[in-house]
Design an enzyme around this catalytic site. Structure first.
Site, PDB file in Angstrom:
ATOM      1  CG  ASN A   1       5.201  -5.156  -0.848  1.00 44.43           C
ATOM      2  OD1 ASN A   1       4.001  -5.415  -0.968  1.00 44.43           O
ATOM      3  ND2 ASN A   1       5.687  -4.416   0.147  1.00 44.43           N
TER       4      ASN A   1
ATOM      5  CE  LYS B   1       5.531  -0.992  -0.859  1.00 43.71           C
ATOM      6  NZ  LYS B   1       6.245   0.198  -0.427  1.00 43.71           N
TER       7      LYS B   1
ATOM      8  CG  HIS C   1       6.278  -3.248   4.430  1.00 43.76           C
ATOM      9  ND1 HIS C   1       6.033  -1.891   4.450  1.00 43.76           N
ATOM     10  CD2 HIS C   1       7.013  -3.471   3.324  1.00 43.76           C
ATOM     11  CE1 HIS C   1       6.597  -1.336   3.392  1.00 43.76           C
ATOM     12  NE2 HIS C   1       7.201  -2.273   2.685  1.00 43.76           N
TER      13      HIS C   1
ATOM     14  CD  GLU D   1       4.482   0.931   2.643  1.00 45.09           C
ATOM     15  OE1 GLU D   1       3.771   0.005   2.210  1.00 45.09           O
ATOM     16  OE2 GLU D   1       5.370   1.492   1.965  1.00 45.09           O
TER      17      GLU D   1
ATOM     18  CD  GLU E   1      11.319  -3.421   2.453  1.00 46.14           C
ATOM     19  OE1 GLU E   1      11.385  -3.572   1.239  1.00 46.14           O
ATOM     20  OE2 GLU E   1      10.268  -3.178   3.059  1.00 46.14           O
TER      21      GLU E   1
ATOM     22  N   GLY F   1      10.019   3.915  -1.272  1.00 45.63           N
ATOM     23  CA  GLY F   1       9.172   4.772  -2.101  1.00 45.63           C
ATOM     24  C   GLY F   1       9.697   6.190  -2.282  1.00 45.63           C
TER      25      GLY F   1
HETATM   26  P1  PGA Z   1       9.845   0.560  -3.027  1.00 44.39           P
HETATM   27  O1  PGA Z   1       9.169  -0.301  -1.861  1.00 44.39           O
HETATM   28  O2  PGA Z   1      10.653  -0.389  -3.868  1.00 44.39           O
HETATM   29  O3  PGA Z   1       8.678   1.136  -3.803  1.00 44.39           O
HETATM   30  O4  PGA Z   1      10.685   1.595  -2.377  1.00 44.39           O
HETATM   31  C1  PGA Z   1       9.867  -1.346  -1.241  1.00 44.39           C
HETATM   32  C2  PGA Z   1       9.027  -1.974  -0.150  1.00 44.39           C
HETATM   33  O5  PGA Z   1       8.348  -1.234   0.575  1.00 44.39           O
HETATM   34  O6  PGA Z   1       9.007  -3.205   0.010  1.00 44.39           O
END
Ligand code: PGA
Length: 250
Positions: A9, A11, A93, A95, A163, A169
């Site tokens: 991903n 983003k 997601h 976010e 997740e 992150g």
């Molecule tokens: P990350 O993100 O691997 O940077 O923690 C995972 C995600 O949000 O899909």
């Protein structure tokens, strides 16, 4: 047997110059024994899908609108995503749930549209740190699963990504026991709702700070069929390490 899936991903990262990371991935490892997927910004979808054509790599988007078309300035429809050559869409997601206030009902409507458009929905669920500390994780996951996943789901058009919000992150990850508990729970819920055939066919990904150095252990956990990888999917070499660890876990 579920086919393992290593999904990246990107983003809001990546300009056209960064498509060389995809070329490098395809060149270094042209025939993976698992499915690989990269979910990219909309601006890169068509170029990426063209590059990945003929390779066992799926290109996906990161969101879409609930409606088929219409007056929705700035939004993308599932049909537009399909028109780029992409075949999957991440939905729900954290976010988007947080920054765009998307609730599970909206996620379900989007996933239904994705299914009607013959695309795969990668539906994300996960608890916050406060919810985990209050011992509410399984209740939260249960609620998000029932409300976010549409009845149009089957073993191929749905992937579920667990997740934990606090692991995305941050460099933090749940223990392997905690990951296993949630994945077993999701599997049981899917089997109860859709029956054992479909429930056992849906791939379950773990996501949240998956890195080259922790992925092998995570891939050994029951009902973990792969990963949804953010930061570590941006560079071909890091993502390749994760892909190879998942191959080794097959
Ligand atoms: P990350 O993100 O691997 O940077 O923690 C995972 C995600 O949000 O899909």
């Amino acid at each position: 047997m579920r086919r393992k899936l290593a999904a990246g991903n990107w983003k809001m990262n990546g300009l056209r110059a960064d498509l060389v990371q995809i070329d490098r991935l395809l060149e270094l490892h042209p025939a993976p024994r698992i499915e690989t997927m990269l979910c990219l910004p909309a601006t890169l979808l068509h170029d990426a899908a063209t590059r990945a054509a003929g390779h066992p790599m799926t290109i996906g988007a990161q969101d879409c609108h609930t409606e088929a078309n219409g007056a929705h300035t700035g939004d993308l429809s599932a049909a537009m995503i399909r028109d780029t050559g992409a075949t999957a869409v991440i939905l729900g997601h954290s976010e988007r749930r947080h920054a765009h206030h998307e609730d599970s009902e909206v996620v379900r409507a989007k996933a239904r549209r994705v299914h009607q458009t013959a695309l795969t929905a990668v539906v994300c669920v996960g608890e916050s740190l406060a919810q985990r500390e209050a011992l509410n994780t399984l209740d939260i996951i249960d609620g998000q699963l029932s409300a976010s996943i549409p009845d149009t789901s089957n073993g191929t058009n749905l992937v579920v990504a667990y997740e934990p919000v606090w692991a995305i992150g941050t460099g933090l990850t749940p223990t392997l026991e905690q990951i296993g508990e949630v994945h077993d729970f999701i599997r049981a819920r899917l089997e109860r709702r859709f029956g054992p055939g479909v429930g056992r066919a849906v791939r379950l990904l773990y996501g949240g700070s998956v890195k080259p150095d922790n992925c092998a252990a995570i891939f050994g956990v029951s009902n973990v069929d792969g990963a949804l990888v953010g930061g570590a999917s941006l560079l071909a070499d890091d993502f390749l390490h994760i892909i190879k660890a998942l191959e080794a876990a097959v």
